[in-house]
Every structure is written in C-alpha cells, then in structure tokens.
Write an enzyme that holds these catalytic residues in place. Structure first.
Site, PDB file in Angstrom:
ATOM      1  N   HIS A 145      -7.780  53.338  10.516  1.00  0.00           N
ATOM      2  CA  HIS A 145      -8.531  53.716   9.063  1.00  0.00           C
ATOM      3  C   HIS A 145      -7.850  53.607   8.133  1.00  0.00           C
ATOM      4  CE1 HIS A 145     -11.963  53.876   6.835  1.00  0.00           C
ATOM      5  NE2 HIS A 145     -11.289  54.527   5.585  1.00  0.00           N
ATOM      6  N   GLU A 146      -6.788  54.723   8.202  1.00  0.00           N
ATOM      7  CA  GLU A 146      -5.261  54.839   6.780  1.00  0.00           C
ATOM      8  C   GLU A 146      -4.629  53.713   6.862  1.00  0.00           C
ATOM      9  OE1 GLU A 146      -5.578  56.876   4.957  1.00  0.00           O
ATOM     10  OE2 GLU A 146      -7.333  58.494   5.467  1.00  0.00           O
ATOM     11  N   THR A 147      -4.813  52.573   7.659  1.00  0.00           N
ATOM     12  CA  THR A 147      -3.185  51.809   8.063  1.00  0.00           C
ATOM     13  C   THR A 147      -3.976  50.612   8.041  1.00  0.00           C
ATOM     14  OG1 THR A 147      -2.851  52.302  10.421  1.00  0.00           O
ATOM     15  CG2 THR A 147      -1.506  54.017   8.804  1.00  0.00           C
ATOM     16  N   ARG A 204     -14.562  54.651  10.395  1.00  0.00           N
ATOM     17  CA  ARG A 204     -13.548  56.183  11.198  1.00  0.00           C
ATOM     18  C   ARG A 204     -14.906  56.273  13.210  1.00  0.00           C
ATOM     19  NH1 ARG A 204     -10.017  58.957   7.519  1.00  0.00           N
ATOM     20  NH2 ARG A 204     -10.294  58.693   5.626  1.00  0.00           N
TER      21      ARG A 204
END
Length: 288
Positions: free
Chosen positions: A150-152, A267
């Site tokens: 999710h973050e990248t 997520r």
C-alpha cells in the site's frame, strides 16, 4: 586449623553459588520488560549496542546473526533460535516478485527493491516473524507486505510523492534535531518519515539518519532495515491484536475511525490476499 573449609566444603559452596547465579539470570531474562527502543540481552538485561542487541539478543531491535537464547523474545538471527517459520521459506521469489510485477514499468522501485535486500535486512531483526507460532509468523509477514504494497504502490515508489515539498521536521524534538537543508519525508518500503524516526533508525542500523536521510532511498538493504526497525518498534507488539491494530500503529491518525476507509480497505484486502497465499486464516479485528 579446625575451622578451615575442606576441599569438599569449597566444592559445595561453588556449586551453590553457580546455581544461584543461574537462577538469577533466568529470572531476570524472564522479566526483561525493556522499553521498545532497547534490546533484551542474552543475560536478561536492557540496553543498546552490540552487547545487548547482538549475539543472543532475546527481544527488541536485535541485530541478529546470533543463535543464542531462544524462547519468547526472539531467539537467534537468520535461521537459528526462536520459533515461528523461516522467513526465507515464506517470502519466496514468486511471492516477492508477484507484488513488484504489478507495478507499472518505469517505476524506480522495480529496480531497487529486491527479495535479497529484504532477506538481508530481516536477518538483522531476528524477532520479526520468529517468536510466535507458525500461523502467527505467516500473518505477520502478510501484514508487513500488505503495508509495504500500500505504501509503495506495489514497490513502485522509493520516495514519497511530492515529499520534498512537505515539512516533516518536529522542531520541538531536541534529541533528534533536524539538520539544515535535510528533508525527512517518506522513503523506503514503509515510507519512514520525521526526524524523530530517521535519527534513532540510523543509530540502530549504522548510518547518520539525520544528516543523510537520502541513504534510505539509495541502499535497498538499509531501506528495508528502516522499515523493519519501524515495524519492530511500533507494530510487532500489537500484531496479535489483529491486522486493524497494525493499521492504527502505522497511519491510524489519518485513516482509522472512518477518516479514510478506502485506504483501510485496500490494506485489509492486500493482507487477506497474502494470508490466502500463505494458507493461513487472517484472524479477526481486521479494520480500525
């Protein structure tokens, strides 16, 4: 002389002292209770540095590579000590590349993030997915990579989008003061940000996080180490409370309690997918 101890008496005294020291060592190890930024040494004492976080480190941000005392706190690094699964056997080339290959061509992260750099970093944090049951270990790995995905953007991004224009300097933090001209925006697998994270992460890993934050975007192993450092200090201890607790630990202020349900759902879906791939139930308390 009549009151002089005999050799037999001396032997019994030595044996008794050894047993007493052994029992004391075991008691202190069982009740280490270190702060999250400290290691529990193989002798059961709290501290930082190689004497505490190196060989035999039981819990906390251990350096790994040990193989010393296993048990409830983390065990040795790499393939020895502790319980849980072999991280390398779960994070296969197919699993890792299955995430990365979903990123568009031309993404900087596709040539930066590698399975080997992750494994190299994981060897330095022996408590990661290694101090619980096999299913718990698989859930922790699934959770870690769900957040990384999710973050990248499926390992597409190394640096936060428009991060250089953001101010992540907490000027009130005197322990980890911001350095002139340096930016502490999100970098790496979990997009570590803020001076109060870059400073201690660098100290633990072995680079100057305050003066050289760009190192996180230049060295893939260090990049994964910063993610695992953050995870072990902020997320690992809440993993047994369910995946929802990990969302709250990572970005709860911006996403939980209905603030960004789309991000939370994304997520959770990644986590459930990776649990399915690992053949483990995702458990309860998935949302926050």
């Amino acid at each position: 002389m009549a009151n002089s101890p005999t050799p037999t008496m001396l032997a019994f005294l030595a044996l008794g002292l050894a047993l007493l020291l052994s029992a004391t060592g075991q008691a202190s190890a069982q009740n280490c209770g270190c702060q999250s930024n400290m290691c529990c040494s193989k002798w059961g004492y709290c501290g930082t540095g190689k004497d505490y976080c190196g060989d035999g480190c039981r819990s906390g941000p251990c350096y790994g590579g040990g193989g010393g005392g296993g048990g409830g706190g983390g065990g040795g690094g790499g393939g020895g000590g502790g319980s849980g699964v072999s991280v390398e056997s779960v994070v296969t080339e197919a699993f890792f590349n299955g995430i990365k290959n979903q990123a568009p061509n031309g993404c900087a992260g596709k040539n930066f993030y590698t399975r080997q750099s992750f494994l190299n970093a994981a060897h330095s944090y022996s408590g990661f997915a290694r101090d619980r049951t096999n299913d718990d270990s698989k859930r922790e790995i699934a959770a870690f990579f769900a957040h990384v995905t999710h973050e990248t953007g499926h390992m597409c991004y190394i640096n936060e989008i428009n991060g250089a224009s953001m101010d992540y300097c907490d000027k009130n933090n005197k322990q980890w003061p911001c350095q002139p001209g340096k930016k502490y925006y999100g970098r790496g697998p979990l997009q570590i940000s803020w001076n109060y994270n870059y400073g201690p992460a660098g100290q633990n890993i072995g680079f100057d996080g305050l003066r050289d934050p760009d190192r996180v975007a230049q060295d893939p192993t260090i990049s994964f180490k910063t993610a695992l450092w953050f995870w072990m200090n902020n997320v690992h201890q809440v993993m047994l409370q369910g995946f929802g607790a990990t969302i709250r630990a990572i970005n709860g202020a911006l996403e939980c309690n209905g603030k960004n349900p789309g991000a939370v759902n994304a997520r959770v879906n990644y986590y459930k997918d990776y649990c399915r791939q690992f053949g483990v139930d995702p458990g309860g308390n998935l949302y926050c």
